[in-house]
Every structure is written in structure tokens, then in C-alpha cells.
Design a protein around this motif. Structure first.
Motif, PDB file in Angstrom:
ATOM      1  N   VAL A  15      54.845  38.607  79.599  1.00 51.08           N
ATOM      2  CA  VAL A  15      54.091  39.774  80.045  1.00 51.08           C
ATOM      3  C   VAL A  15      53.436  39.384  81.362  1.00 51.08           C
ATOM      4  CG1 VAL A  15      52.179  41.349  79.555  1.00 51.08           C
ATOM      5  CG2 VAL A  15      53.671  40.590  77.689  1.00 51.08           C
ATOM      6  N   GLU A  16      53.596  40.231  82.357  1.00 50.18           N
ATOM      7  CA  GLU A  16      52.987  39.966  83.660  1.00 50.18           C
ATOM      8  C   GLU A  16      52.011  41.083  84.006  1.00 50.18           C
ATOM      9  OE1 GLU A  16      56.346  41.864  86.654  1.00 50.18           O
ATOM     10  OE2 GLU A  16      56.470  39.746  86.190  1.00 50.18           O
TER      11      GLU A  16
ATOM     12  N   GLU B 293      46.007  39.789  77.604  1.00 50.47           N
ATOM     13  CA  GLU B 293      45.981  39.595  76.149  1.00 50.47           C
ATOM     14  C   GLU B 293      46.248  40.906  75.423  1.00 50.47           C
ATOM     15  OE1 GLU B 293      42.756  37.757  73.771  1.00 50.47           O
ATOM     16  OE2 GLU B 293      42.882  36.159  75.283  1.00 50.47           O
ATOM     17  N   LYS B 294      45.625  41.963  75.907  1.00 49.98           N
ATOM     18  CA  LYS B 294      45.833  43.281  75.312  1.00 49.98           C
ATOM     19  C   LYS B 294      47.264  43.747  75.555  1.00 49.98           C
ATOM     20  CE  LYS B 294      41.027  44.741  75.762  1.00 49.98           C
ATOM     21  NZ  LYS B 294      40.098  45.686  76.381  1.00 49.98           N
TER      22      LYS B 294
ATOM     23  N   VAL C   7      52.706  45.280  73.976  1.00 47.79           N
ATOM     24  CA  VAL C   7      54.145  45.091  74.193  1.00 47.79           C
ATOM     25  C   VAL C   7      54.816  44.680  72.887  1.00 47.79           C
ATOM     26  CG1 VAL C   7      55.878  43.648  75.341  1.00 47.79           C
ATOM     27  CG2 VAL C   7      54.015  44.658  76.668  1.00 47.79           C
ATOM     28  N   ASP C   8      54.178  43.805  72.129  1.00 48.08           N
ATOM     29  CA  ASP C   8      54.742  43.392  70.839  1.00 48.08           C
ATOM     30  C   ASP C   8      54.878  44.597  69.905  1.00 48.08           C
ATOM     31  OD1 ASP C   8      55.625  41.344  68.945  1.00 48.08           O
ATOM     32  OD2 ASP C   8      53.746  41.764  67.900  1.00 48.08           O
ATOM     33  N   ALA C   9      53.854  45.439  69.859  1.00 48.91           N
ATOM     34  CA  ALA C   9      53.899  46.638  69.017  1.00 48.91           C
ATOM     35  C   ALA C   9      54.994  47.594  69.496  1.00 48.91           C
ATOM     36  CB  ALA C   9      52.539  47.339  69.027  1.00 48.91           C
ATOM     37  N   LEU C  10      55.058  47.821  70.801  1.00 44.50           N
ATOM     38  CA  LEU C  10      56.082  48.712  71.349  1.00 44.50           C
ATOM     39  C   LEU C  10      57.483  48.180  71.070  1.00 44.50           C
ATOM     40  CD1 LEU C  10      54.397  49.576  74.759  1.00 44.50           C
ATOM     41  CD2 LEU C  10      54.884  51.206  72.911  1.00 44.50           C
ATOM     42  N   ASN C  11      57.668  46.868  71.197  1.00 46.06           N
ATOM     43  CA  ASN C  11      58.976  46.285  70.928  1.00 46.06           C
ATOM     44  C   ASN C  11      59.359  46.385  69.454  1.00 46.06           C
ATOM     45  OD1 ASN C  11      60.144  45.617  73.403  1.00 46.06           O
ATOM     46  ND2 ASN C  11      59.025  43.693  73.540  1.00 46.06           N
TER      47      ASN C  11
ATOM     48  N   LEU D 135      42.418  48.804  71.631  1.00 45.45           N
ATOM     49  CA  LEU D 135      42.529  47.991  72.839  1.00 45.45           C
ATOM     50  C   LEU D 135      42.301  48.795  74.121  1.00 45.45           C
ATOM     51  CD1 LEU D 135      45.591  45.767  71.842  1.00 45.45           C
ATOM     52  CD2 LEU D 135      43.143  45.191  71.740  1.00 45.45           C
ATOM     53  N   GLY D 136      42.039  50.087  73.972  1.00 49.52           N
ATOM     54  CA  GLY D 136      41.739  50.917  75.137  1.00 49.52           C
ATOM     55  C   GLY D 136      42.957  51.335  75.945  1.00 49.52           C
TER      56      GLY D 136
END
Length: 181
Positions: A14-15, A24-25, A30-34, A142-143
Motif C-alpha cells: 500500500v502506498e 495503517e488505515k 485494502v485488505d477488506a476490499l480485496n 477508520l473515517g
């Protein structure tokens, strides 16, 4: 296989992006979306198989509706992947990668009766619906309100399809069970 010698972005990385979501958020989102992307594509291929193989008196209606579902799943997958990329992630890609990261098991290669197929689709939608609800809460916490909104829209479509599939399984039908009744 690619002949490119250098990797521009490594899978799982993640960049930082112009969207300025804390790294961190962003990693959690990204993990959830993936996860949701993987589940969506696993279900897409399952429903597509059912679309191709459906038979019986209600063939046309079921065939067309399953086609609509796959269209919506493909659109949802695209939106999930694009959002993951927009916040700095690398969307998952590839059949085995999807199966490895999805919270649902692929149905397998065999062809089942239409009722069993629809029951399997409903079960998979149920898992996806629960995952989406969890990830909506995570995005809110996470906003990341844009991802939250995207996931809400995806959830609404998934719930609509699960509800409609449930109607196909009801016992009220115009098709006679046998000619002797």
C-alpha cells in the motif's frame, strides 16, 4: 508470462496517494476490499456457471436473471478493485488468488439442479452480505467514508439479489409437478 524485469508495485503493498488516507488505515481497508473483491469474483464465476447450465420450464427467466446478477457482480468487482487502487493498494487478481482470499468456497465444476444452484448462490450471497456489513463498519470506524458509501451500495445490490433468489425457491409456481395432478 510477463517479460518485464522490474515490478512497479508489489502485490500486498500500500502506498500513499492523493486521497491522504493514513497508511495503517489504508492497509486495513485494502485488505477488506480485496476480501470482498475475491468473494465477488468467486460468486461471479459460480453464478455464471448456473446461467450457462440452467434448464427446465423456467429456463428463460432464471437464465436472464442470473445474467443480470453476473453483470452486477462484475461491476461491483470493478468498483471494489478501483477503490483499493485509489487508496494505494494493489487489487487482487487471478482465479486461484480469489479462491484463496475469498470467505466463500467455490461450488466446484459439477452441474446441479436449478434449486440447488440457487440455494448455493443464496448461501454465498449471505456470506458476502455479512462481510460487507463488517467492512462498512470498519470503513466508518477508520473515517473512510467514500469506501463506506461504496460498500453500502454494493451491500444494497447483494441484498436485492439474495432476496430475489429467495423468491425463486418458494413453493408457489405455475409449473405443474405432474400431468396427473
Amino acid at each position: 508470462m510477463s517479460t518485464q524485469e522490474t515490478v512497479r508495485r508489489q502485490a500486498g503493498s500500500v502506498e500513499e496517494t492523493a486521497l491522504k488516507l493514513d497508511s495503517e488505515k489504508a492497509e486495513q481497508i485494502v485488505d477488506a476490499l480485496n476480501t470482498d473483491l475475491a468473494a465477488t469474483y468467486v460468486l461471479y464465476h459460480q453464478v455464471k456457471k448456473h446461467h450457462w447450465n440452467v434448464e427446465g420450464a423456467e429456463f428463460l427467466g432464471v437464465h436472464e436473471y442470473l445474467g443480470e446478477i453476473t453483470d452486477d457482480l462484475e461491476e461491483s468487482a470493478d468498483e471494489l478493485a478501483e477503490r483499493a487502487q485509489a487508496i494505494g493498494g494493489v487489487p487482487l487478481s487471478g482465479g486461484s488468488t480469489y479462491e484463496e482470499h475469498a470467505p466463500i468456497e467455490p461450488e466446484g465444476e459439477d452441474v446441479y439442479g436449478v434449486r440447488t444452484s440457487i440455494e448455493n448462490d443464496m448461501e454465498a450471497f449471505g456470506v458476502i452480505i455479512e462481510s460487507l456489513r463488517d467492512h462498512i463498519g470498519l470503513a466508518n470506524e477508520l473515517g473512510d467514508y467514500a469506501t463506506e458509501e461504496l460498500l453500502r451500495e454494493t451491500l444494497e445490490t447483494a441484498e436485492e439479489h439474495a432476496h430475489h433468489l429467495e423468491h425463486y425457491l418458494e413453493d408457489d409456481t405455475l409449473v405443474l409437478e405432474s400431468a396427473t395432478n
